[in-house]
Design a protein around this motif. Structure first.
Motif, PDB file in Angstrom:
ATOM      1  N   SER A  59       0.837  -1.365  -0.125  1.00 16.98           N
ATOM      2  CA  SER A  59       0.025  -0.153   0.028  1.00 16.98           C
ATOM      3  C   SER A  59       0.697   1.248  -0.008  1.00 16.98           C
ATOM      4  O   SER A  59       1.640   1.647   1.172  1.00 16.98           O
ATOM      5  CB  SER A  59      -1.007   0.097   1.228  1.00 16.98           C
ATOM      6  OG  SER A  59      -1.510   1.293   1.274  1.00 16.98           O
ATOM      7  N   ALA A  60       0.724   1.924  -1.164  1.00 14.50           N
ATOM      8  CA  ALA A  60       1.569   3.400  -1.172  1.00 14.50           C
ATOM      9  C   ALA A  60       0.523   4.349  -0.478  1.00 14.50           C
ATOM     10  O   ALA A  60       1.287   5.193   0.320  1.00 14.50           O
ATOM     11  CB  ALA A  60       1.454   3.569  -2.644  1.00 14.50           C
ATOM     12  N   GLN A  61      -0.616   4.305  -0.352  1.00 14.14           N
ATOM     13  CA  GLN A  61      -1.478   5.074   0.435  1.00 14.14           C
ATOM     14  C   GLN A  61      -1.105   5.188   1.724  1.00 14.14           C
ATOM     15  O   GLN A  61      -1.096   5.767   2.135  1.00 14.14           O
ATOM     16  CB  GLN A  61      -2.988   5.114   0.218  1.00 14.14           C
ATOM     17  CG  GLN A  61      -3.821   5.801   0.686  1.00 14.14           C
ATOM     18  CD  GLN A  61      -3.769   7.424   0.273  1.00 14.14           C
ATOM     19  OE1 GLN A  61      -3.659   7.596  -1.291  1.00 14.14           O
ATOM     20  NE2 GLN A  61      -3.430   8.210   1.222  1.00 14.14           N
ATOM     21  N   TYR A  62      -0.852   3.952   2.341  1.00 17.51           N
ATOM     22  CA  TYR A  62      -0.533   3.673   3.676  1.00 17.51           C
ATOM     23  C   TYR A  62       0.808   4.281   4.060  1.00 17.51           C
ATOM     24  O   TYR A  62       0.856   5.134   5.118  1.00 17.51           O
ATOM     25  CB  TYR A  62      -0.325   2.172   3.927  1.00 17.51           C
ATOM     26  CG  TYR A  62      -0.012   1.866   5.433  1.00 17.51           C
ATOM     27  CD1 TYR A  62      -1.071   1.833   6.491  1.00 17.51           C
ATOM     28  CD2 TYR A  62       1.350   1.566   6.065  1.00 17.51           C
ATOM     29  CE1 TYR A  62      -0.906   1.603   7.919  1.00 17.51           C
ATOM     30  CE2 TYR A  62       1.317   1.702   7.290  1.00 17.51           C
ATOM     31  CZ  TYR A  62       0.379   1.252   8.106  1.00 17.51           C
ATOM     32  OH  TYR A  62       0.800   1.130   9.824  1.00 17.51           O
ATOM     33  N   ASP A  99      -5.421  -4.319   1.654  1.00 18.58           N
ATOM     34  CA  ASP A  99      -5.982  -4.010   3.032  1.00 18.58           C
ATOM     35  C   ASP A  99      -6.058  -2.518   3.260  1.00 18.58           C
ATOM     36  O   ASP A  99      -6.299  -2.344   4.712  1.00 18.58           O
ATOM     37  CB  ASP A  99      -4.984  -4.889   4.047  1.00 18.58           C
ATOM     38  CG  ASP A  99      -5.407  -6.462   3.754  1.00 18.58           C
ATOM     39  OD1 ASP A  99      -6.359  -6.855   3.346  1.00 18.58           O
ATOM     40  OD2 ASP A  99      -4.015  -7.102   3.841  1.00 18.58           O
ATOM     41  N   TRP A 100      -5.919  -1.683   2.449  1.00 13.36           N
ATOM     42  CA  TRP A 100      -5.789  -0.255   2.742  1.00 13.36           C
ATOM     43  C   TRP A 100      -6.567   0.539   1.437  1.00 13.36           C
ATOM     44  O   TRP A 100      -6.668  -0.134   0.366  1.00 13.36           O
ATOM     45  CB  TRP A 100      -4.610   0.301   3.021  1.00 13.36           C
ATOM     46  CG  TRP A 100      -4.383   1.608   3.674  1.00 13.36           C
ATOM     47  CD1 TRP A 100      -4.186   2.916   3.114  1.00 13.36           C
ATOM     48  CD2 TRP A 100      -4.708   1.696   5.243  1.00 13.36           C
ATOM     49  NE1 TRP A 100      -4.124   3.790   4.121  1.00 13.36           N
ATOM     50  CE2 TRP A 100      -4.591   3.349   5.446  1.00 13.36           C
ATOM     51  CE3 TRP A 100      -5.009   1.017   6.033  1.00 13.36           C
ATOM     52  CZ2 TRP A 100      -4.759   3.775   6.791  1.00 13.36           C
ATOM     53  CZ3 TRP A 100      -5.111   1.722   7.526  1.00 13.36           C
ATOM     54  CH2 TRP A 100      -4.820   2.873   7.716  1.00 13.36           C
ATOM     55  N   PRO A 101      -7.141   1.669   1.916  1.00 16.25           N
ATOM     56  CA  PRO A 101      -7.719   2.298   0.819  1.00 16.25           C
ATOM     57  C   PRO A 101      -6.971   2.622  -0.365  1.00 16.25           C
ATOM     58  O   PRO A 101      -5.598   2.701  -0.156  1.00 16.25           O
ATOM     59  CB  PRO A 101      -8.162   3.457   1.504  1.00 16.25           C
ATOM     60  CG  PRO A 101      -8.407   3.294   2.862  1.00 16.25           C
ATOM     61  CD  PRO A 101      -7.370   2.148   3.301  1.00 16.25           C
ATOM     62  N   PRO A 102      -7.363   2.442  -1.712  1.00 18.74           N
ATOM     63  CA  PRO A 102      -6.270   2.697  -2.559  1.00 18.74           C
ATOM     64  C   PRO A 102      -5.896   4.137  -2.742  1.00 18.74           C
ATOM     65  O   PRO A 102      -6.290   5.267  -2.080  1.00 18.74           O
ATOM     66  CB  PRO A 102      -7.179   2.543  -3.866  1.00 18.74           C
ATOM     67  CG  PRO A 102      -8.698   2.886  -3.397  1.00 18.74           C
ATOM     68  CD  PRO A 102      -8.880   2.610  -2.139  1.00 18.74           C
ATOM     69  N   PRO A 109     -10.069   4.787   6.741  1.00 23.72           N
ATOM     70  CA  PRO A 109     -10.852   3.662   7.652  1.00 23.72           C
ATOM     71  C   PRO A 109     -10.917   4.343   9.055  1.00 23.72           C
ATOM     72  O   PRO A 109     -10.330   5.246   9.418  1.00 23.72           O
ATOM     73  CB  PRO A 109      -9.700   2.534   7.499  1.00 23.72           C
ATOM     74  CG  PRO A 109      -8.374   3.175   7.235  1.00 23.72           C
ATOM     75  CD  PRO A 109      -8.722   4.523   6.120  1.00 23.72           C
ATOM     76  N   PRO A 110     -11.870   3.821   9.855  1.00 18.42           N
ATOM     77  CA  PRO A 110     -11.940   4.253  11.200  1.00 18.42           C
ATOM     78  C   PRO A 110     -10.640   4.134  12.073  1.00 18.42           C
ATOM     79  O   PRO A 110      -9.801   3.203  11.640  1.00 18.42           O
ATOM     80  CB  PRO A 110     -13.033   3.364  11.660  1.00 18.42           C
ATOM     81  CG  PRO A 110     -13.214   2.326  11.171  1.00 18.42           C
ATOM     82  CD  PRO A 110     -12.702   2.604   9.533  1.00 18.42           C
ATOM     83  N   SER A 111     -10.422   4.809  13.213  1.00 17.88           N
ATOM     84  CA  SER A 111      -9.148   4.855  13.791  1.00 17.88           C
ATOM     85  C   SER A 111      -9.075   3.606  14.553  1.00 17.88           C
ATOM     86  O   SER A 111      -7.794   3.259  14.862  1.00 17.88           O
ATOM     87  CB  SER A 111      -9.384   6.134  14.766  1.00 17.88           C
ATOM     88  OG  SER A 111     -10.293   5.749  15.335  1.00 17.88           O
ATOM     89  N   SER A 112     -10.089   2.849  14.796  1.00 21.19           N
ATOM     90  CA  SER A 112      -9.863   1.551  15.281  1.00 21.19           C
ATOM     91  C   SER A 112      -9.559   0.306  14.306  1.00 21.19           C
ATOM     92  O   SER A 112      -9.021  -0.893  15.062  1.00 21.19           O
ATOM     93  CB  SER A 112     -11.282   1.088  15.798  1.00 21.19           C
ATOM     94  OG  SER A 112     -12.393   1.059  14.866  1.00 21.19           O
TER      95      SER A 112
END
Length: 235
Positions: A59-62, A99-102, A109-112
């Motif tokens: 994930s680059a966005q992560y 596993d993470w938004p594109p 995603p929510p903080s949880s």
């Protein structure tokens, strides 16, 4: 505009570099570019070490979200490939892209939410020059770098050989993140086989390593600079 044929004997171009000869690209996102290249370097390294059985997209966005916020607590500025690699290797890893938004997504995603992180350990190596890059490519599939980009030369490259400015009218675009995947010789001159993140996509080039340029405020410089590579641990 047509570029002259590749001349293996041409070595350096000079330019005054007036303000009107600089090209601004408002669509270029430095942090996203750095994250994309860093994630690709990690994917290539993990596949070469058989840590992944197939090429896996991370994930680059992560990296933009997490490495960016971590860096801004220390100093202002855009992310670099080195920032992203240091974060991935020192903070325990990053999730797969699925596993993470594109990249570019405005939804978070929510903080949880805690994504499954793929554990990564190792160090970031910073070669000083192309000789060290060549040595690393014997064991590494790819090395990160930055490429000095001139327009329209990058679009009009002759036979896929990129020489930067050769004295013709040109606009200096700036540095763009790139990945060196190999070297070869053409007409007796060394070339780096490079894919550069330009105009929001990867473009393959053969970059003439014998070329240099002098641009006010930039040069003298070679076309490829600022090398880095993740050396992953298999333990």
């Amino acid at each position: 505009m047509a570029l002259p044929p590749y001349d293996p004997n041409f070595t350096i171009a000079f330019s005054i570099g007036r303000r009107e000869n600089f090209e601004n690209d408002p669509e270029h996102d430095e942090s996203a570019s750095a994250a994309i290249v860093a994630a690709e370097l990690i994917s290539s390294a993990r596949l070469a070490l058989k840590l992944d059985s197939v090429h896996t997209e991370y994930s680059a966005q992560y990296l933009v979200d997490k490495a960016g916020s971590s860096r801004r607590r220390r100093r202002r500025g855009k992310l670099t490939v080195k920032d992203c690699l240091f974060f991935a290797l020192k903070k325990g890893g990053i999730p797969k892209a699925e596993d993470w938004p594109p990249l570019g997504s405005e939804s978070k995603p929510p903080s949880s939410y805690k994504p499954a992180l793929v554990s990564m350990k190792g160090e970031v190596i910073e070669p000083k020059d192309m000789d060290q890059v060549r040595d690393l490519l014997v064991h590494q599939p790819a090395v990160g770098a930055k490429l000095h980009v001139f327009s329209p030369h990058i679009e009009l490259q002759q036979d896929a050989i990129y020489c930067g400015s050769s004295g013709e009218y040109t606009r200096y675009v700036g540095l763009r993140d790139a990945i060196i995947v190999g070297t070869e010789k053409i007409q007796g001159k060394s070339m780096a086989i490079v894919k550069v993140w330009y105009k929001n996509k990867f473009t393959f080039l053969k970059v003439a390593l014998s070329r240099m340029f002098f641009w006010a405020g930039v040069g003298p410089s070679e076309l490829l600079v600022d090398f880095c590579v993740p050396r992953l641990s298999i333990d």
